[in-house]
Design an enzyme around this catalytic site. Structure first.
Site, PDB file in Angstrom:
ATOM      1  N   ARG A 113      10.251  18.968  -8.062  1.00 28.16           N
ATOM      2  CA  ARG A 113      11.522  18.635  -8.600  1.00 28.16           C
ATOM      3  C   ARG A 113      12.619  19.458  -8.001  1.00 28.16           C
ATOM      4  O   ARG A 113      13.926  19.073  -8.011  1.00 28.16           O
ATOM      5  CB  ARG A 113      11.672  19.106 -10.186  1.00 28.16           C
ATOM      6  N   GLU A 157     -16.333   6.264   5.457  1.00 33.38           N
ATOM      7  CA  GLU A 157     -15.527   5.536   6.416  1.00 33.38           C
ATOM      8  C   GLU A 157     -15.537   6.695   7.633  1.00 33.38           C
ATOM      9  O   GLU A 157     -16.080   7.500   7.760  1.00 33.38           O
ATOM     10  CB  GLU A 157     -14.124   5.236   5.945  1.00 33.38           C
ATOM     11  N   LYS A 202      -2.292   7.164   1.547  1.00 35.46           N
ATOM     12  CA  LYS A 202      -2.323   7.695   2.732  1.00 35.46           C
ATOM     13  C   LYS A 202      -1.213   8.722   2.864  1.00 35.46           C
ATOM     14  O   LYS A 202       0.142   8.429   2.970  1.00 35.46           O
ATOM     15  CB  LYS A 202      -2.004   6.322   3.820  1.00 35.46           C
ATOM     16  N   ARG A 226       0.765  -1.200  -0.015  1.00 39.58           N
ATOM     17  CA  ARG A 226       0.179   0.014  -0.089  1.00 39.58           C
ATOM     18  C   ARG A 226       1.022   1.245  -0.052  1.00 39.58           C
ATOM     19  O   ARG A 226       0.491   2.287  -0.646  1.00 39.58           O
ATOM     20  CB  ARG A 226      -0.880  -0.143   1.135  1.00 39.58           C
TER      21      ARG A 226
HETATM   22  N1  PXG Z   1      -9.723   4.755   7.100  1.00 40.51           N
HETATM   23  C1  PXG Z   1      -8.446   5.806   7.431  1.00 40.51           C
HETATM   24  C2  PXG Z   1      -8.865   7.054   6.937  1.00 40.51           C
HETATM   25  C3  PXG Z   1      -7.304   5.550   7.829  1.00 40.51           C
HETATM   26  O1  PXG Z   1      -6.357   6.375   7.979  1.00 40.51           O
HETATM   27  C4  PXG Z   1      -8.139   3.317   8.027  1.00 40.51           C
HETATM   28  C5  PXG Z   1      -9.061   3.488   7.499  1.00 40.51           C
HETATM   29  C6  PXG Z   1      -7.996   1.893   8.579  1.00 40.51           C
HETATM   30  O2  PXG Z   1      -6.812   1.118   7.606  1.00 40.51           O
HETATM   31  P1  PXG Z   1      -6.048  -0.130   8.128  1.00 40.51           P
HETATM   32  O3  PXG Z   1      -5.084  -0.376   7.159  1.00 40.51           O
HETATM   33  O4  PXG Z   1      -5.283   0.613   9.448  1.00 40.51           O
HETATM   34  O5  PXG Z   1      -6.708  -0.967   8.722  1.00 40.51           O
HETATM   35  C7  PXG Z   1      -7.083   4.033   8.412  1.00 40.51           C
HETATM   36  C8  PXG Z   1      -5.842   3.926   9.158  1.00 40.51           C
HETATM   37  C9  PXG Z   1      -4.794   6.795  14.530  1.00 40.51           C
HETATM   38  C10 PXG Z   1      -4.546   6.580  12.922  1.00 40.51           C
HETATM   39  O6  PXG Z   1      -3.711   7.007  15.264  1.00 40.51           O
HETATM   40  C11 PXG Z   1      -5.244   5.535  12.289  1.00 40.51           C
HETATM   41  C12 PXG Z   1      -4.995   5.530  11.080  1.00 40.51           C
HETATM   42  C13 PXG Z   1      -4.179   6.010  10.186  1.00 40.51           C
HETATM   43  C14 PXG Z   1      -3.307   7.113  11.059  1.00 40.51           C
HETATM   44  C15 PXG Z   1      -3.499   7.201  12.364  1.00 40.51           C
HETATM   45  O7  PXG Z   1      -5.687   6.153  14.914  1.00 40.51           O
HETATM   46  N2  PXG Z   1      -5.670   4.565  10.149  1.00 40.51           N
END
Ligand code: PXG
Length: 291
Positions: A103, A183, A150, A50
């Site tokens: 760049r 989400e 991300k 990812r």
């Molecule tokens: N949606 C979003 C927008 C996320 O950032 C998830 C879903 C869950 O994905 P995963 O791959 O983790 O199952 C995320 C990821 C925190 C924190 O501190 C959580 C995420 C990212 C950054 C910080 O709670 N979650």
């Protein structure tokens, strides 16, 4: 604490990045949040895939191979003597000038790996469930900035999180610009309705979550529970029998109240508790060994 920063393991005090790094100036970079349980990193390859996809999408070349990055993550965990940890991996665009032009980032990307003890939600939330609200902010449109990148710019999510906090809760449901559930600010969402498990498709603005995928696998293959990706609205959440969120930090966590409506019985649901248990068992028994 030892932090990996550009080929070195340094102390927390030494782990500094230039104010001219475009990650700082523009949020121009990408990240992953990863967990290690019991001496193994959960789904490390999926997280690295990812990360590489996020990099591809923003036209950034990560100056390592996936194999090298795997070793960097493991070495950082070993240097901190951690068997259970939260790992934050980030790649910035690098040091440039004050203009947007990537760049100019001639230094090339910076790589940072922070491994720390995990601070989980209080256990009572896993028993009683979370209360959530609907955010007034829409999840950013995929033709503007794909929710699957991300990126280091999480302001869309942070502003929704601020709304949640203002409402006295810790998570907010984010809708897409069409008004369908996408989400939460840092978690994916599932509902159980009429004996079926539903989650929004990635095309509705949901991150292709690693925990989401693990839960779908458990539901389909192990529990043989009817599952579908479905586009749904807050009406479906209010009238669901059960609701829960998934994420690397939260794992599987029940939602028992949304916008002042009790969901189902108002208590954590049976399917939710079952999936919570199965996910924990999976996370504690599989993954890349820290050695
Ligand atoms: N949606 C979003 C927008 C996320 O950032 C998830 C879903 C869950 O994905 P995963 O791959 O983790 O199952 C995320 C990821 C925190 C924190 O501190 C959580 C995420 C990212 C950054 C910080 O709670 N979650």
């Amino acid at each position: 604490m030892k932090i990996y920063l550009d080929d070195k393991l340094v102390s927390k005090e030494q782990a500094k990045i230039s104010v001219f790094d475009h990650g700082v100036l523009y949020g121009d970079g990408i990240f992953e949040g990863i967990r290690a349980y019991n001496g193994r990193v959960f789904r490390l390859n999926e997280h690295l895939d990812r990360l590489w996809d996020s990099a591809k999408a923003i036209n950034l070349t990560i100056p390592k191979t996936k194999k090298e990055m795997e070793k960097i993550v493991i070495d950082t965990l070993l240097a901190n003597n951690l068997k259970d940890a939260y790992i934050r991996l980030l790649v910035t665009r690098g040091v440039g000038d004050l203009g947007l032009d990537p760049r100019k980032c001639a230094s090339g990307p910076s790589i940072v790996v922070i491994a720390d003890e995990i601070s989980l939600y209080p256990e009572e939330f896993y028993e009683k469930g979370l209360e959530v609200v609907t955010s007034s902010l829409r999840r950013v449109r995929p033709d503007t900035l794909s929710p699957n990148i991300k990126s280091l710019n999480y302001l869309n999510n942070i502003m929704a999180k601020l709304e949640a906090i203002r409402a006295g809760v810790i998570e907010a449901i984010m809708l897409n610009t069409e008004g369908y559930v996408a989400e939460c600010t840092g978690d994916n969402i599932f509902i159980v309705k009429n004996g079926e498990l539903w989650t929004p498709p990635v095309s509705a603005g949901a991150l292709d979550g690693i925990t989401r995928n693990a839960v779908i696998e458990i539901a389909k293959n192990k529990l043989k529970y009817p599952f579908k990706e479905a586009v749904f609205t807050m009406y479906d959440v209010y009238t669901a029998d059960e609701c829960f969120l998934t994420g690397t930090a939260a794992e599987v966590i029940p939602v028992t109240c949304a916008d002042s409506r009790a969901i189902g019985t108002g208590q954590a649901g049976k399917i939710t508790l079952h999936l919570m248990q199965e996910f924990r068992a999976l996370a504690h028994s599989t993954g890349t060994p820290i050695k």
